[in-house]
Write a protein that holds these residues in place. Sequence first.
Motif, mmCIF file in Angstrom:
data_model
loop_
_atom_site.group_PDB
_atom_site.id
_atom_site.type_symbol
_atom_site.label_atom_id
_atom_site.label_comp_id
_atom_site.label_asym_id
_atom_site.label_seq_id
_atom_site.Cartn_x
_atom_site.Cartn_y
_atom_site.Cartn_z
ATOM 1 N N THR A 28 53.799 89.345 40.495
ATOM 2 C CA THR A 28 54.274 88.290 39.616
ATOM 3 C C THR A 28 54.229 88.764 38.176
ATOM 4 O OG1 THR A 28 53.417 86.647 41.135
ATOM 5 C CG2 THR A 28 53.939 85.888 38.940
ATOM 6 N N GLN A 29 55.296 88.489 37.433
ATOM 7 C CA GLN A 29 55.340 88.905 36.037
ATOM 8 C C GLN A 29 54.378 88.093 35.193
ATOM 9 O OE1 GLN A 29 59.384 88.711 34.709
ATOM 10 N NE2 GLN A 29 59.909 90.653 35.656
ATOM 11 N N LEU A 30 53.993 88.660 34.066
ATOM 12 C CA LEU A 30 53.111 87.981 33.126
ATOM 13 C C LEU A 30 53.856 86.846 32.429
ATOM 14 C CD1 LEU A 30 51.428 91.113 31.540
ATOM 15 C CD2 LEU A 30 50.483 89.604 33.287
ATOM 16 N N LEU A 31 53.121 85.802 32.069
ATOM 17 C CA LEU A 31 53.701 84.648 31.403
ATOM 18 C C LEU A 31 53.724 84.855 29.892
ATOM 19 C CD1 LEU A 31 51.817 81.853 33.359
ATOM 20 C CD2 LEU A 31 54.111 82.732 33.804
ATOM 21 N N THR A 32 54.771 84.379 29.258
ATOM 22 C CA THR A 32 54.889 84.420 27.807
ATOM 23 C C THR A 32 54.338 83.117 27.232
ATOM 24 O OG1 THR A 32 57.063 83.385 27.808
ATOM 25 C CG2 THR A 32 56.999 85.805 28.001
ATOM 26 N N PHE A 58 44.871 84.601 27.358
ATOM 27 C CA PHE A 58 45.917 85.550 26.992
ATOM 28 C C PHE A 58 45.335 86.943 26.829
ATOM 29 C CE2 PHE A 58 48.211 81.757 25.438
ATOM 30 C CZ PHE A 58 49.447 82.004 26.016
ATOM 31 N N LYS A 59 46.158 87.928 27.089
ATOM 32 C CA LYS A 59 45.846 89.326 26.801
ATOM 33 C C LYS A 59 46.887 89.790 25.793
ATOM 34 C CE LYS A 59 42.828 89.665 30.148
ATOM 35 N NZ LYS A 59 41.450 89.520 29.850
ATOM 36 N N ARG A 66 50.321 87.743 26.429
ATOM 37 C CA ARG A 66 50.769 87.519 27.801
ATOM 38 C C ARG A 66 49.603 86.964 28.605
ATOM 39 N NH1 ARG A 66 54.924 87.862 25.618
ATOM 40 N NH2 ARG A 66 56.595 89.353 25.973
ATOM 41 N N CYS A 67 49.935 86.257 29.676
ATOM 42 C CA CYS A 67 48.916 85.616 30.503
ATOM 43 C C CYS A 67 49.279 85.808 31.972
ATOM 44 C CB CYS A 67 48.870 84.125 30.163
ATOM 45 S SG CYS A 67 47.596 83.208 31.013
ATOM 46 N N ARG A 68 48.275 86.161 32.777
ATOM 47 C CA ARG A 68 48.503 86.257 34.215
ATOM 48 C C ARG A 68 48.569 84.844 34.791
ATOM 49 N NH1 ARG A 68 43.956 90.304 34.120
ATOM 50 N NH2 ARG A 68 44.991 92.310 34.075
ATOM 51 N N ASP A 71 45.259 83.673 36.198
ATOM 52 C CA ASP A 71 44.279 83.369 35.151
ATOM 53 C C ASP A 71 44.554 81.999 34.533
ATOM 54 O OD1 ASP A 71 43.143 85.828 35.620
ATOM 55 O OD2 ASP A 71 44.011 86.781 33.831
#
Length: 82
Positions: A28-32, A58-59, A66-68, A71
């Motif tokens: 799954t792609q990271l969330l913006t 966020f990282k 970005r956020c998993r 997470d």
Amino acid sequence: MVVAWLPAVTLRRQPALPTVTTPRGPMTQLLTIDDVAHVLAVPKHWVYDNHKSQGIPFKKIGQRLRCRPNDLNRWIDQQGEA
């Protein structure tokens, strides 16, 4: 018997998170910031203004946050426990 009036709530169907195929399988792609604002149903500026104080996970990748998805789901679950 007392009946409280509740406003009508329109639930938006969340789009499926985009996935990327890697050698280890789909990921799954990271969330913006926009994605997180959409999931939380808050304005984008709220996410920017409150991500540190609220502990949104966020990282920083380069200069972008970005956020998993997992997470974020865990963080959402923890909000009810406080």
